[in-house]
Design a protein around this motif. Structure first.
Motif, mmCIF file in Angstrom:
data_model
loop_
_atom_site.group_PDB
_atom_site.id
_atom_site.type_symbol
_atom_site.label_atom_id
_atom_site.label_comp_id
_atom_site.label_asym_id
_atom_site.label_seq_id
_atom_site.Cartn_x
_atom_site.Cartn_y
_atom_site.Cartn_z
ATOM 1 N N TRP A 59 0.687 -1.116 0.102
ATOM 2 C CA TRP A 59 -0.151 0.074 -0.128
ATOM 3 C C TRP A 59 0.854 1.161 0.027
ATOM 4 N N GLY A 60 1.833 1.077 0.822
ATOM 5 C CA GLY A 60 2.662 2.553 0.998
ATOM 6 C C GLY A 60 3.704 2.757 -0.098
ATOM 7 N N LYS A 61 4.221 1.684 -0.738
ATOM 8 C CA LYS A 61 5.360 2.009 -1.601
ATOM 9 C C LYS A 61 5.173 2.889 -2.844
ATOM 10 N N ASP A 62 4.071 3.388 -3.307
ATOM 11 C CA ASP A 62 3.859 4.488 -4.077
ATOM 12 C C ASP A 62 3.374 5.783 -3.406
ATOM 13 N N LYS A 63 3.415 5.974 -2.317
ATOM 14 C CA LYS A 63 3.049 7.175 -1.541
ATOM 15 C C LYS A 63 4.307 8.041 -1.244
ATOM 16 N N LYS A 64 4.196 9.285 -1.198
ATOM 17 C CA LYS A 64 5.121 10.444 -1.649
ATOM 18 C C LYS A 64 6.060 10.095 -0.563
ATOM 19 N N TYR A 65 5.675 10.209 0.485
ATOM 20 C CA TYR A 65 6.895 10.516 1.826
ATOM 21 C C TYR A 65 7.491 9.217 2.059
ATOM 22 N N ILE A 66 6.755 8.138 2.174
ATOM 23 C CA ILE A 66 6.986 6.838 2.687
ATOM 24 C C ILE A 66 7.597 5.889 1.674
ATOM 25 N N GLY A 67 7.143 6.085 0.564
ATOM 26 C CA GLY A 67 7.295 5.165 -0.690
ATOM 27 C C GLY A 67 8.742 4.399 -0.843
ATOM 28 N N SER A 68 9.745 5.252 -0.716
ATOM 29 C CA SER A 68 11.039 4.555 -0.865
ATOM 30 C C SER A 68 11.457 3.598 0.257
ATOM 31 N N PHE A 69 10.920 4.168 1.421
ATOM 32 C CA PHE A 69 11.184 3.270 2.567
ATOM 33 C C PHE A 69 10.663 1.916 2.531
ATOM 34 N N PHE A 70 9.173 2.157 2.196
ATOM 35 C CA PHE A 70 8.486 0.897 1.989
ATOM 36 C C PHE A 70 8.790 0.073 1.072
ATOM 37 N N THR A 71 9.484 0.603 -0.201
ATOM 38 C CA THR A 71 9.608 -0.047 -1.441
ATOM 39 C C THR A 71 11.239 -0.826 -0.815
ATOM 40 N N PHE A 72 11.994 -0.146 -0.185
ATOM 41 C CA PHE A 72 13.194 -0.665 0.515
ATOM 42 C C PHE A 72 13.005 -1.980 1.215
ATOM 43 N N CYS A 73 12.024 -1.884 2.304
ATOM 44 C CA CYS A 73 11.413 -2.769 2.991
ATOM 45 C C CYS A 73 11.124 -4.134 2.231
ATOM 46 N N LEU A 74 10.042 -3.951 1.172
ATOM 47 C CA LEU A 74 9.711 -5.037 0.377
ATOM 48 C C LEU A 74 10.785 -5.689 -0.427
ATOM 49 N N GLU A 75 11.637 -4.989 -0.857
ATOM 50 C CA GLU A 75 12.877 -5.473 -1.555
ATOM 51 C C GLU A 75 13.680 -6.361 -0.724
ATOM 52 N N LYS A 76 14.244 -5.798 0.449
ATOM 53 C CA LYS A 76 14.657 -6.316 1.566
ATOM 54 C C LYS A 76 14.235 -7.813 1.816
ATOM 55 N N GLY A 77 12.822 -7.872 1.876
ATOM 56 C CA GLY A 77 12.293 -8.906 2.353
ATOM 57 C C GLY A 77 12.442 -10.145 1.165
ATOM 58 N N LYS A 78 12.033 -9.445 -0.103
ATOM 59 C CA LYS A 78 12.000 -10.471 -1.281
ATOM 60 C C LYS A 78 13.667 -10.956 -1.368
ATOM 61 N N GLN A 79 14.577 -10.109 -1.486
ATOM 62 C CA GLN A 79 15.965 -10.687 -1.566
ATOM 63 C C GLN A 79 16.144 -11.768 -0.488
ATOM 64 N N ALA A 80 15.963 -11.398 0.860
ATOM 65 C CA ALA A 80 16.306 -12.187 1.751
ATOM 66 C C ALA A 80 15.569 -13.735 1.726
ATOM 67 N N GLY A 81 14.301 -13.389 1.155
ATOM 68 C CA GLY A 81 13.468 -14.810 0.967
ATOM 69 C C GLY A 81 13.993 -15.478 -0.190
ATOM 70 N N LYS A 82 14.272 -15.038 -1.435
ATOM 71 C CA LYS A 82 15.110 -15.537 -2.422
ATOM 72 C C LYS A 82 16.239 -16.250 -2.035
#
Length: 153
Positions: A59-82
């Motif tokens: 939900w938050g990955k495309d929001k103005k102020y929090i998007g980059s942090f939320f995207t970072f968290c999602l990517e970190k989780g995906k990378q760690a999972g893979k």
């Protein structure tokens, strides 16, 4: 008050019990109490993280102020999972235990449970593996903190 500080530090992503245990020991809280409070504080958020983290981060990955942090968290989780899945193969439980339990930067219960959620692992298995990993990380941090503190003090 000291117990609450330890508890809330253990609940924080990235800090977790890796910071909570040394903090408790420097505040002269006995090791057993520090360990138990840190353990509870680190484990308590995991079911919520497992079920809601992906939804909130997506939900938050495309929001103005929090998007980059939320995207970072999602990517970190995906990378760690893979990475975890690639190394573990069918031994995901043990891999998740070790991922959470060996206290190095970027690993821990929050990242581990996020990775398990993204990989759509079984909830009970994920929580069990993270619990075992937190137990292991707590022992490692307690032993190393006591050794470091005895040298400093």
């Amino acid at each position: 008050m000291r117990y609450l500080i330890i508890f809330f530090i253990a609940m924080l992503p990235l800090a977790e019990l890796r910071i909570a245990i040394p903090t408790g020991l420097t505040m002269n809280v006995p090791i057993i109490q520090t360990y138990i409070i840190s353990l509870i504080g680190n484990i308590l958020p995991l079911p919520f993280v497992f079920y809601y983290s992906q939804k909130i981060l997506s939900w938050g990955k495309d929001k103005k102020y929090i998007g980059s942090f939320f995207t970072f968290c999602l990517e970190k989780g995906k990378q760690a999972g893979k990475k975890l899945q690639k190394k573990a193969g069918r031994g995901m439980f043990l891999a998740l235990v070790l991922f959470v339990g060996i206290p190095v930067p970027g690993t821990g219960a929050w990242t581990g449970i996020l990775a398990a959620s993204i990989l759509e692992m079984d909830f009970k298995e994920s929580i069990g593996a993270c619990f075992c990993g937190v137990l292991l990380a707590g022992v490692i941090m307690a032993v190393s903190s006591m050794g470091i503190l005895s040298v400093i003090l």
